[in-house]
Design an enzyme around this catalytic site. Structure first.
Site, PDB file in Angstrom:
ATOM      1  N   TYR A  46      -9.745   3.169  10.655  1.00  0.00           N
ATOM      2  CA  TYR A  46     -10.379   2.890   9.368  1.00  0.00           C
ATOM      3  C   TYR A  46     -11.669   3.691   9.265  1.00  0.00           C
ATOM      4  CZ  TYR A  46      -7.415  -1.238   8.780  1.00  0.00           C
ATOM      5  OH  TYR A  46      -6.352  -2.076   8.618  1.00  0.00           O
ATOM      6  N   THR A  76      -5.749   1.578  -2.939  1.00  0.00           N
ATOM      7  CA  THR A  76      -7.137   1.936  -3.221  1.00  0.00           C
ATOM      8  C   THR A  76      -7.480   1.452  -4.618  1.00  0.00           C
ATOM      9  OG1 THR A  76      -7.084   3.882  -1.775  1.00  0.00           O
ATOM     10  CG2 THR A  76      -8.774   3.845  -3.476  1.00  0.00           C
ATOM     11  N   TRP A 105       1.588  -4.251   9.299  1.00  0.00           N
ATOM     12  CA  TRP A 105       0.944  -4.975  10.405  1.00  0.00           C
ATOM     13  C   TRP A 105       0.295  -6.237   9.866  1.00  0.00           C
ATOM     14  CZ3 TRP A 105      -4.185  -6.188  10.372  1.00  0.00           C
ATOM     15  CH2 TRP A 105      -5.023  -5.410   9.561  1.00  0.00           C
ATOM     16  N   SER A 152      -0.048   4.240   2.722  1.00  0.00           N
ATOM     17  CA  SER A 152       0.173   4.180   4.172  1.00  0.00           C
ATOM     18  C   SER A 152       1.610   3.740   4.410  1.00  0.00           C
ATOM     19  CB  SER A 152      -0.817   3.221   4.837  1.00  0.00           C
ATOM     20  OG  SER A 152      -0.552   1.869   4.485  1.00  0.00           O
ATOM     21  N   ASP A 198       0.826  -1.203   0.000  1.00  0.00           N
ATOM     22  CA  ASP A 198       0.000   0.000   0.000  1.00  0.00           C
ATOM     23  C   ASP A 198       0.861   1.253   0.000  1.00  0.00           C
ATOM     24  OD1 ASP A 198      -2.033   1.850   0.330  1.00  0.00           O
ATOM     25  OD2 ASP A 198      -2.294   1.437   2.468  1.00  0.00           O
ATOM     26  N   ASP A 211      -1.815   5.635  -5.399  1.00  0.00           N
ATOM     27  CA  ASP A 211      -2.076   4.780  -4.248  1.00  0.00           C
ATOM     28  C   ASP A 211      -2.455   3.363  -4.667  1.00  0.00           C
ATOM     29  OD1 ASP A 211      -2.711   3.713  -1.801  1.00  0.00           O
ATOM     30  OD2 ASP A 211      -4.598   4.812  -1.584  1.00  0.00           O
ATOM     31  N   ASN A 218       2.784   1.817   7.552  1.00  0.00           N
ATOM     32  CA  ASN A 218       3.038   0.789   8.559  1.00  0.00           C
ATOM     33  C   ASN A 218       2.844  -0.619   8.013  1.00  0.00           C
ATOM     34  OD1 ASN A 218       2.065   3.282  10.319  1.00  0.00           O
ATOM     35  ND2 ASN A 218       3.216   1.924  11.674  1.00  0.00           N
TER      36      ASN A 218
END
Length: 376
Positions: A131, A273, A95, A91, A88, A270, A93
């Site tokens: 979110y 998305t 996880w 963003s 992505d 992006d 991070n």
């Protein structure tokens, strides 16, 4: 063995070493919900808000777009535990689900077990990522992360304790952010930044190829570019902000007429998305120009028989025109045809997978440029 358990590999080409990770376009959350007859209920309960990931706050926000679908496999720990993640660029991070999470979203996915990794260490902070339809909360850990044959030591990542309900329907287990550290939750150093700091890539860039209507061929390339994925010259566009991969967009035109972004606006490339997203008035105007009708859930539908006669849409980025034909911006399924233009309600535009499938994207972290070339 599930189809997303693909081999990671590295290769040498054009005199330089770079590393590829294959991406799979799996069944989307939307398709899963439609097949279960739950899509309309889901949209009523969770209104579409693709801009949610761009609302800056103390925690790094993420998108609630239910069509995230391109993902690849990474591993974490020693011995390695494998996970599928969405790469992505919107963003920062990394996880993944953990054994400390018992929600449906986590139970539908692989979970990381820290006790089974000899190299795992706990971080000293909690993690909360917002979110549009809920949140991911958890803890930070530190371990070896392997991506595309690259082994990144001491990578800080999130282990979820709770996850938003819609994640239960996603193909991927987690998220690997490829934007800048400036927007990372808890100021975590992103995975690619650590690749650069640890001298694991030959160039400070990565590139993304998304194939259309196929489960094969999509990939992220760390440390270089694969010229077999594009034709013609690469157009280099400077970033206007090194937060997201943000650039200047001059206008959106159809048949030579400006239909959106009049006077200029800001856009983000992006991969996380699925749609092209913009302010509601602009998107509604675009959908009207191409002959689409917007339903109560904000989805723009068209007659599938009209696709061949629908106009191209041109996005002018920093003085360079990038055209997207109807065959690219209209998606067809057994439920009908929809345009890939979604209303976000804010001034920030998102050029998501609908755009990136047409244009090979190169992300240069050192020079802070985005390169775009016509995909093949």
């Amino acid at each position: 063995m599930m189809k997303w358990l693909v081999a990671l590999f590295a290769l040498v080409a054009f005199g330089e070493c770079f590393h590829k990770i294959p991406l799979i376009k799996g069944k989307t959350a939307r398709q899963d919900l439609q097949e279960k007859g739950l899509w309309e209920q889901y949209r009523r309960e969770h209104p579409y808000n693709p801009m949610a990931k761009f609302y800056l706050s103390g925690a790094e926000p993420m998108t609630n777009d239910a069509d995230l679908s391109y993902y690849g496999v990474i591993s974490i720990g020693n011995p390695p535990q494998s996970f599928s993640v969405i790469f992505d660029t919107g963003s920062s991070n990394l996880w993944i689900p953990s054994v400390y999470c018992n929600s449906q979203a986590c139970n539908n996915h692989r979970k990381f077990n820290p006790s089974q990794s000899s190299s795992f260490k706990w971080g000293n902070q909690a993690l909360s990522i917002q979110y549009g339809t809920g949140s991911m909360t958890g803890y930070l850990g530190i371990d070896t992360v392997e991506v595309g044959g690259i082994s990144v030591a001491n990578q800080v990542f999130g282990l979820s304790q709770t996850e938003a309900p819609f994640m239960a329907h996603m193909a991927a287990d987690g998220i690997l952010g490829l934007a800048f550290q400036s927007i990372a939750s808890d100021n975590v150093v992103p995975v690619f930044d650590n690749m650069v700091k640890q001298n694991l890539v030959s160039q400070q860039m990565f590139s993304v190829y998304l194939s259309g209507n196929s489960d094969q061929g999509s990939e992220v390339i760390f440390g270089g570019v694969d010229s077999s994925h594009y034709t013609g010259q690469v157009t280099w566009i400077p970033l206007t902000s090194a937060t997201y991969w943000q650039i200047k967009m001059d206008s959106v035109t159809i048949n030579g007429q400006t239909v959106a972004c009049a006077g200029g606006c800001q856009a983000i490339i992006d991969t996380g998305t699925s749609l092209i997203v913009g302010p509601s008035n602009d998107i509604n105007n675009m959908n009207s120009w191409v002959g689409a009708t917007t339903n109560q859930y904000g989805e723009a539908t068209v007659n599938c028989q009209n696709v061949q006669s629908m106009p191209d849409v041109t996005f002018t980025l920093n003085g360079h025109a990038f055209t997207v034909p109807a065959s690219a911006y209209v998606s067809q399924s057994s439920y009908g045809c929809n345009t890939g233009f979604g209303a976000g309600g804010q001034q920030l535009w998102i050029l998501g997978d609908v755009f990136i499938r047409e244009y090979y994207a190169i992300f240069d972290t050192q020079s802070q440029y985005i390169g775009l070339a016509k995909s093949v």
